[in-house]
Write a protein that holds these residues in place. Structure first.
Motif, PDB file in Angstrom:
ATOM      1  N   PHE A 159      -9.110  14.882   5.026  1.00 40.94           N
ATOM      2  CA  PHE A 159      -7.951  13.990   5.080  1.00 40.94           C
ATOM      3  C   PHE A 159      -8.395  12.539   5.288  1.00 40.94           C
ATOM      4  N   ILE A 160      -9.375  12.323   6.164  1.00 41.47           N
ATOM      5  CA  ILE A 160      -9.915  10.971   6.354  1.00 41.47           C
ATOM      6  C   ILE A 160     -10.493  10.462   5.036  1.00 41.47           C
ATOM      7  N   ASN A 161     -11.158  11.356   4.322  1.00 39.60           N
ATOM      8  CA  ASN A 161     -11.684  11.011   3.004  1.00 39.60           C
ATOM      9  C   ASN A 161     -10.572  10.582   2.059  1.00 39.60           C
ATOM     10  N   ALA A 162      -9.447  11.302   2.089  1.00 40.00           N
ATOM     11  CA  ALA A 162      -8.318  10.979   1.216  1.00 40.00           C
ATOM     12  C   ALA A 162      -7.761   9.590   1.527  1.00 40.00           C
ATOM     13  N   ALA A 163      -7.624   9.290   2.822  1.00 41.72           N
ATOM     14  CA  ALA A 163      -7.129   7.976   3.220  1.00 41.72           C
ATOM     15  C   ALA A 163      -8.123   6.878   2.823  1.00 41.72           C
ATOM     16  N   SER A 164      -9.406   7.162   2.976  1.00 44.01           N
ATOM     17  CA  SER A 164     -10.436   6.201   2.610  1.00 44.01           C
ATOM     18  C   SER A 164     -10.383   5.901   1.116  1.00 44.01           C
ATOM     19  N   TYR A 165     -10.213   6.936   0.312  1.00 44.80           N
ATOM     20  CA  TYR A 165     -10.158   6.753  -1.136  1.00 44.80           C
ATOM     21  C   TYR A 165      -8.930   5.946  -1.541  1.00 44.80           C
ATOM     22  N   ALA A 166      -7.836   6.139  -0.820  1.00 36.70           N
ATOM     23  CA  ALA A 166      -6.619   5.375  -1.093  1.00 36.70           C
ATOM     24  C   ALA A 166      -6.863   3.886  -0.873  1.00 36.70           C
ATOM     25  N   PHE A 167      -7.528   3.553   0.233  1.00 36.83           N
ATOM     26  CA  PHE A 167      -7.869   2.150   0.493  1.00 36.83           C
ATOM     27  C   PHE A 167      -8.801   1.610  -0.588  1.00 36.83           C
ATOM     28  N   TYR A 168      -9.736   2.446  -1.041  1.00 39.72           N
ATOM     29  CA  TYR A 168     -10.671   2.025  -2.085  1.00 39.72           C
ATOM     30  C   TYR A 168      -9.929   1.634  -3.359  1.00 39.72           C
ATOM     31  N   LEU A 169      -8.946   2.435  -3.762  1.00 41.47           N
ATOM     32  CA  LEU A 169      -8.192   2.143  -4.976  1.00 41.47           C
ATOM     33  C   LEU A 169      -7.463   0.805  -4.874  1.00 41.47           C
ATOM     34  N   ILE A 170      -6.994   0.483  -3.686  1.00 37.17           N
ATOM     35  CA  ILE A 170      -6.305  -0.785  -3.479  1.00 37.17           C
ATOM     36  C   ILE A 170      -7.295  -1.949  -3.495  1.00 37.17           C
ATOM     37  N   VAL A 171      -8.412  -1.781  -2.775  1.00 35.84           N
ATOM     38  CA  VAL A 171      -9.408  -2.847  -2.660  1.00 35.84           C
ATOM     39  C   VAL A 171     -10.046  -3.169  -4.008  1.00 35.84           C
ATOM     40  N   VAL A 172     -10.376  -2.132  -4.781  1.00 39.16           N
ATOM     41  CA  VAL A 172     -11.129  -2.343  -6.017  1.00 39.16           C
ATOM     42  C   VAL A 172     -10.267  -2.906  -7.144  1.00 39.16           C
ATOM     43  N   LYS A 173      -8.954  -2.776  -7.013  1.00 41.39           N
ATOM     44  CA  LYS A 173      -8.057  -3.234  -8.079  1.00 41.39           C
ATOM     45  C   LYS A 173      -8.242  -4.730  -8.360  1.00 41.39           C
ATOM     46  N   LYS A 174      -8.329  -5.551  -7.324  1.00 38.07           N
ATOM     47  CA  LYS A 174      -8.476  -6.993  -7.523  1.00 38.07           C
ATOM     48  C   LYS A 174      -9.836  -7.338  -8.127  1.00 38.07           C
ATOM     49  N   LEU A 175     -10.852  -6.543  -7.812  1.00 34.05           N
ATOM     50  CA  LEU A 175     -12.158  -6.756  -8.429  1.00 34.05           C
ATOM     51  C   LEU A 175     -12.097  -6.450  -9.922  1.00 34.05           C
ATOM     52  N   MET A 176     -11.359  -5.399 -10.267  1.00 34.73           N
ATOM     53  CA  MET A 176     -11.217  -5.016 -11.675  1.00 34.73           C
ATOM     54  C   MET A 176     -10.480  -6.089 -12.461  1.00 34.73           C
ATOM     55  N   ASP A 177      -9.543  -6.746 -11.818  1.00 31.40           N
ATOM     56  CA  ASP A 177      -8.776  -7.799 -12.493  1.00 31.40           C
ATOM     57  C   ASP A 177      -9.620  -9.048 -12.736  1.00 31.40           C
ATOM     58  N   LYS A 178     -10.723  -9.184 -11.993  1.00 35.47           N
ATOM     59  CA  LYS A 178     -11.526 -10.405 -12.059  1.00 35.47           C
ATOM     60  C   LYS A 178     -12.853 -10.223 -12.797  1.00 35.47           C
ATOM     61  N   TYR A 179     -13.472  -9.029 -12.629  1.00 35.39           N
ATOM     62  CA  TYR A 179     -14.794  -8.804 -13.207  1.00 35.39           C
ATOM     63  C   TYR A 179     -14.816  -7.568 -14.102  1.00 35.39           C
ATOM     64  N   ASN A 180     -15.837  -7.519 -14.963  1.00 34.82           N
ATOM     65  CA  ASN A 180     -16.122  -6.299 -15.698  1.00 34.82           C
ATOM     66  C   ASN A 180     -16.711  -5.276 -14.733  1.00 34.82           C
ATOM     67  N   ALA A 181     -16.439  -4.003 -14.973  1.00 36.70           N
ATOM     68  CA  ALA A 181     -16.886  -2.955 -14.056  1.00 36.70           C
ATOM     69  C   ALA A 181     -18.403  -2.962 -13.863  1.00 36.70           C
ATOM     70  N   PHE A 182     -19.151  -3.207 -14.929  1.00 37.41           N
ATOM     71  CA  PHE A 182     -20.605  -3.193 -14.846  1.00 37.41           C
ATOM     72  C   PHE A 182     -21.142  -4.301 -13.944  1.00 37.41           C
ATOM     73  N   THR A 183     -20.325  -5.331 -13.739  1.00 35.93           N
ATOM     74  CA  THR A 183     -20.779  -6.469 -12.945  1.00 35.93           C
ATOM     75  C   THR A 183     -20.875  -6.137 -11.468  1.00 35.93           C
TER      76      THR A 183
END
Length: 297
Positions: A159-183
């Motif tokens: 369950f902690i893993n599930a919550a952690s992954y949820a935060f990851y999806l939110i955090v990484v979204k802004k990076l995806m909007d700014k950079y290419n994934a390979f970057t």
């Protein structure tokens, strides 16, 4: 095929690979490789692969102010995520772990509304709830596979893993909007490797490679290459075109794929419960992934 269609296919492939991996990883742990030692193998292997293919992406330079977000993505998406999941999977059953992961879409839905100010449509809420009911029905009345040595602790860690992954999806979204994934993905895994190294180094050194059967070596390779490397790439592809709530709802397919894989290996059986659960899950995913008028999903 549109970019959105490719993103949906990528999200589907992630769920398929993860669904298969629940049983495969359980074959490896803890007999041949202990959980934290397995994490070192997984993150180290993926880090090497991500740096090896960095030339495929455009030449971008990450701005200094974005590194804290990358470190946060490494913590939630690699460090805390993997440490809690693998240790939890070691204690609980594969399908139980898969089903607990379905809390992620609910958490993402809440975080998206609070942090990203995302407007949540009734159709999406209904879809998420249907998927939740389907997966809950599967675990409560379906036949689980695998032995659970400490189910309570294992389920809490997952369950902690599930919550952690949820935060990851939110955090990484802004990076995806700014950079290419390979970057930035190579940096996410580099920082992630530094985070997991202190926890898994001792177990990594205990691995007796000479005694590991060939089939188990192939399963280890599958987890490193597919469950880690390709799933993170596919996830980033889907995140570029889809909202976090849409990506998260595909997690509902993981216990379904895990069950199908177990049935295919003769470790589980097809029942009416599993059929009804599958129908609810697919309807839920369909509702969430349907694109509204002039609205990105």
């Amino acid at each position: 095929m549109s970019k959105r269609s490719w993103a949906l296919i990528a999200a589907l492939l992630v769920s398929l690979i993860y669904g298969v991996s629940f049983t495969i990883a359980k074959d490896v742990m803890p007999t041949y490789v202990k959980p934290y030692g397995f994490i070192i193998l997984r993150v180290l292997g993926a880090t090497i692969l991500f740096w090896a293919i960095t030339f495929l992406g455009p030449k971008e330079k990450i701005q200094l102010q974005d590194f804290p977000r990358i470190i946060a993505a490494a913590f939630f998406g690699v460090g805390l995520n993997m440490l809690t999941f693998f240790k939890g999977l070691n204690y609980t059953s594969p399908i139980s772990a898969a089903v607990i992961m379905v809390t992620t879409p609910i958490i993402v839905l809440i975080l998206s509304a609070i942090i990203m100010k995302e407007k949540v449509k009734l159709r999406k809420i209904i879809g998420i709830l249907l998927g939740l009911f389907g997966t809950g029905f599967l675990i409560l009345y379906g036949k689980s596979i695998g032995n659970a040595t400490n189910a309570s602790l294992g389920n809490l860690l997952v369950f902690i893993n599930a919550a952690s992954y949820a935060f990851y999806l939110i955090v990484v979204k802004k990076l995806m909007d700014k950079y290419n994934a390979f970057t930035f993905v190579k940096w996410v895994y580099t920082f992630g490797l530094l985070m997991v190294l202190p926890f898994g180094w001792c177990e990594y050194k205990e691995i007796q490679w000479a005694t590991i059967p060939t089939t188990i070596l192939w399963e280890i390779g599958f987890v490193v290459v597919f469950t880690t490397f390709f799933t993170y790439l596919f996830n980033l592809v889907s995140m570029r075109e889809l909202k976090p709530t849409t990506v998260a709802v595909f997690i509902y397919l993981q216990p379904l794929f895990a069950t199908i894989f177990a049935i295919g290996l003769g470790k589980d059986e097809l029942t009416l419960v599993k059929i009804v659960s599958a129908v609810l899950i697919f309807i839920g995913v369909y509702l969430v992934t349907q694109k509204g008028k002039s609205q990105p999903q």
